[in-house]
Design a protein around this motif. Sequence first.
Motif, short mmCIF file in Angstrom:
data_model
loop_
_atom_site.label_atom_id
_atom_site.label_comp_id
_atom_site.label_asym_id
_atom_site.label_seq_id
_atom_site.Cartn_x
_atom_site.Cartn_y
_atom_site.Cartn_z
N ASN A 72 0.80 -1.22 0.00
CA ASN A 72 0.00 0.00 0.00
C ASN A 72 0.84 1.28 0.00
OD1 ASN A 72 -2.58 -1.07 -0.23
ND2 ASN A 72 -2.79 -1.40 1.98
N THR A 107 0.94 2.79 -3.74
CA THR A 107 -0.29 3.08 -4.47
C THR A 107 -0.10 4.20 -5.50
OG1 THR A 107 -0.99 4.53 -2.67
CG2 THR A 107 -1.84 2.28 -2.66
N THR A 108 0.52 5.30 -5.09
CA THR A 108 0.69 6.42 -6.03
C THR A 108 1.66 6.04 -7.15
OG1 THR A 108 2.39 7.39 -4.60
CG2 THR A 108 0.13 8.18 -4.31
N CYS A 137 1.85 3.30 -8.50
CA CYS A 137 1.10 2.46 -9.44
C CYS A 137 -0.07 3.20 -10.09
CB CYS A 137 0.59 1.21 -8.73
SG CYS A 137 1.92 0.08 -8.22
N PHE A 148 -2.50 5.20 -8.51
CA PHE A 148 -3.73 5.36 -7.75
C PHE A 148 -3.60 6.48 -6.72
CE2 PHE A 148 -3.53 0.85 -8.98
CZ PHE A 148 -4.75 0.71 -9.61
N LYS A 182 -3.40 8.05 -3.05
CA LYS A 182 -2.62 7.53 -1.94
C LYS A 182 -3.46 6.78 -0.90
CE LYS A 182 -2.58 11.87 0.73
NZ LYS A 182 -1.70 12.88 1.36
N PHE A 241 -5.88 4.73 -1.75
CA PHE A 241 -6.38 3.52 -2.40
C PHE A 241 -5.75 2.28 -1.75
CE2 PHE A 241 -6.18 0.34 -5.84
CZ PHE A 241 -7.52 0.29 -6.20
N ASP A 242 -6.57 1.25 -1.55
CA ASP A 242 -6.10 0.00 -0.95
C ASP A 242 -5.59 -0.92 -2.06
OD1 ASP A 242 -5.64 -2.36 0.44
OD2 ASP A 242 -7.41 -2.15 1.71
N LEU A 243 -4.34 -0.72 -2.41
CA LEU A 243 -3.74 -1.50 -3.50
C LEU A 243 -3.65 -2.98 -3.14
CD1 LEU A 243 -2.32 -1.66 -6.24
CD2 LEU A 243 -0.18 -1.04 -5.09
N TYR A 244 -3.35 -3.27 -1.90
CA TYR A 244 -3.25 -4.66 -1.47
C TYR A 244 -4.58 -5.38 -1.67
CZ TYR A 244 -2.70 -8.69 1.62
OH TYR A 244 -2.66 -9.97 2.14
N TYR A 302 -6.94 -4.59 -3.67
CA TYR A 302 -7.18 -4.64 -5.12
C TYR A 302 -6.46 -5.84 -5.73
CZ TYR A 302 -6.99 -3.12 -10.02
OH TYR A 302 -7.09 -3.04 -11.40
#
Length: 207
Positions: free
Chosen positions: A186, A189-190, A192, A194, A196, A198-201, A203
Amino acid sequence: MKALDALNIINDISSSQKGLFTSAQATSLGIDRMALSRLAAHGQIEPVARGVFKAAAAPMIREEDVYAAWLATDPTTPAYFRPFDGSGCVASLGTAAWLHDLGELKPEPVTFSCPKRKQSRNASLRYLKRTLPEEDVCTVAGMPATTPKRTILDLLDHREDLSLVASVLRDAEFADPAMKIEEEVNSRTTKCGFDKKFDLYAYLKKG
């Protein structure tokens, strides 16, 4: 040097290197290029990569191309004398994921992280100049590679397709349920693309 003597030396070298050896290793033991050419012409050895050969009697292995490329990163040094702590060249990114049998990535371009700058004209080979801490390196298929956790974070840092990263993450967590990576994922995120928050994990967990 007689062909039989040369072949015996080559078998000794290759026995500890998955059936492979470098021309530099052979030369250091008194086998010149002419002798190697004769052995190749008679089918007793075969080229695998630039400066790397395989003993004809050696069995095929899954990681042969990657292992040959790793041997070529330091062609004079036998595998058993090389560091496995990050101070040498370490298989990384998709190559590491493939060695770990995580996800669906291919090993090409065969990628190594090396402390010293290296270059190659071969489009299927890539070097990253960096020194990895020892805790980010493990041994896979007889060569150093980034750990599954480091591999996942590297794939994110290098903007790999997120659907492919998700499959690597899924397989890695299945193999090691105790792996803690959510916070570090996480933090990217930025990077990638998204917001900051955003729950990249989460996702990636959804695949």
